[in-house]
Write an enzyme that holds these catalytic residues in place. Sequence first.
Site, PDB file in Angstrom:
ATOM      1  N   ARG A   1       0.860  -1.182   0.000  1.00 45.69           N
ATOM      2  CA  ARG A   1       0.000   0.000   0.000  1.00 45.69           C
ATOM      3  C   ARG A   1       0.900   1.236   0.000  1.00 45.69           C
ATOM      4  O   ARG A   1       1.655   1.464   0.937  1.00 45.69           O
ATOM      5  CB  ARG A   1      -0.912   0.000   1.225  1.00 45.69           C
ATOM      6  CG  ARG A   1      -1.895   1.159   1.285  1.00 45.69           C
ATOM      7  CD  ARG A   1      -2.824   0.997   2.487  1.00 45.69           C
ATOM      8  NE  ARG A   1      -3.826   2.055   2.538  1.00 45.69           N
ATOM      9  CZ  ARG A   1      -3.638   3.244   3.114  1.00 45.69           C
ATOM     10  NH1 ARG A   1      -2.477   3.530   3.699  1.00 45.69           N
ATOM     11  NH2 ARG A   1      -4.598   4.144   3.110  1.00 45.69           N
TER      12      ARG A   1
ATOM     13  N   SER B   1     -12.995  -3.960  -0.256  1.00 44.93           N
ATOM     14  CA  SER B   1     -13.338  -3.316   1.017  1.00 44.93           C
ATOM     15  C   SER B   1     -14.853  -3.161   1.117  1.00 44.93           C
ATOM     16  O   SER B   1     -15.484  -2.623   0.202  1.00 44.93           O
ATOM     17  CB  SER B   1     -12.686  -1.928   1.103  1.00 44.93           C
ATOM     18  OG  SER B   1     -11.285  -2.048   1.207  1.00 44.93           O
TER      19      SER B   1
ATOM     20  N   LYS C   1      -5.914   5.019   9.623  1.00 44.47           N
ATOM     21  CA  LYS C   1      -7.146   5.571   9.039  1.00 44.47           C
ATOM     22  C   LYS C   1      -8.097   6.002  10.162  1.00 44.47           C
ATOM     23  O   LYS C   1      -9.095   5.333  10.434  1.00 44.47           O
ATOM     24  CB  LYS C   1      -7.825   4.524   8.147  1.00 44.47           C
ATOM     25  CG  LYS C   1      -7.203   4.377   6.774  1.00 44.47           C
ATOM     26  CD  LYS C   1      -8.145   3.598   5.860  1.00 44.47           C
ATOM     27  CE  LYS C   1      -7.692   3.668   4.412  1.00 44.47           C
ATOM     28  NZ  LYS C   1      -8.650   2.981   3.524  1.00 44.47           N
TER      29      LYS C   1
END
Length: 206
Positions: free
Chosen positions: A39, A108, A138
């Site tokens: 990521r 997701s 997050k």
Amino acid sequence: MMRLHGLYVITDTALIPDERFGERVAAALRGGARIVQYRDKRDAPALRERLASEMVRLCREFDAISIINDDVELAARVGADGVHVGRDDAALAHARARLGTDAIIGVSCYNRLELAVRAAEQGADYVAFGSFFPSRVKPEAVPAGIELLREARERLTVPRCAIGGITAEKGGPLVEAGADMLAVISDVFAAPDIEAAARRFALLFN
């Protein structure tokens, strides 16, 4: 798909210096990580391709699964096992068309079971729910409750991944509730001993 099971680590550019990337991913794999997701949101194509290629090589060495976050073309270029995409239906269809039937595609689904049901119907290989706990990576993520995993286990045949602020201490109940994978960033890659941190998670699946 029994290989989609166990500790699923996600790399983070804030926690892993580029020059230490390979050694830190290898440490997580030695500790028992079964899936690694690359990521990286930076606009640095050559660097991202180099690091993603390194991840793919290490995953092959450890017989683990390599996933690219949200970049189908990068996944194709480096020969990753698959890609993880967001809630957009078109993203799943595009990824499948580009990467082929053998690619692993995860989606997701946040805190919404209906998104997961739809993703599974459209050919997702696994679905991810969360955030189950407050996340440093997050902080704005929507919260998900453990009951969602129990419902998903009843409704879905595809593997289920739990994500969001998960520590080894908090992971056990999620696995018991129906999580086939625990996706972890900080509690592995911010740990002083990455291999030992990964091993604590791996033990939850034994």
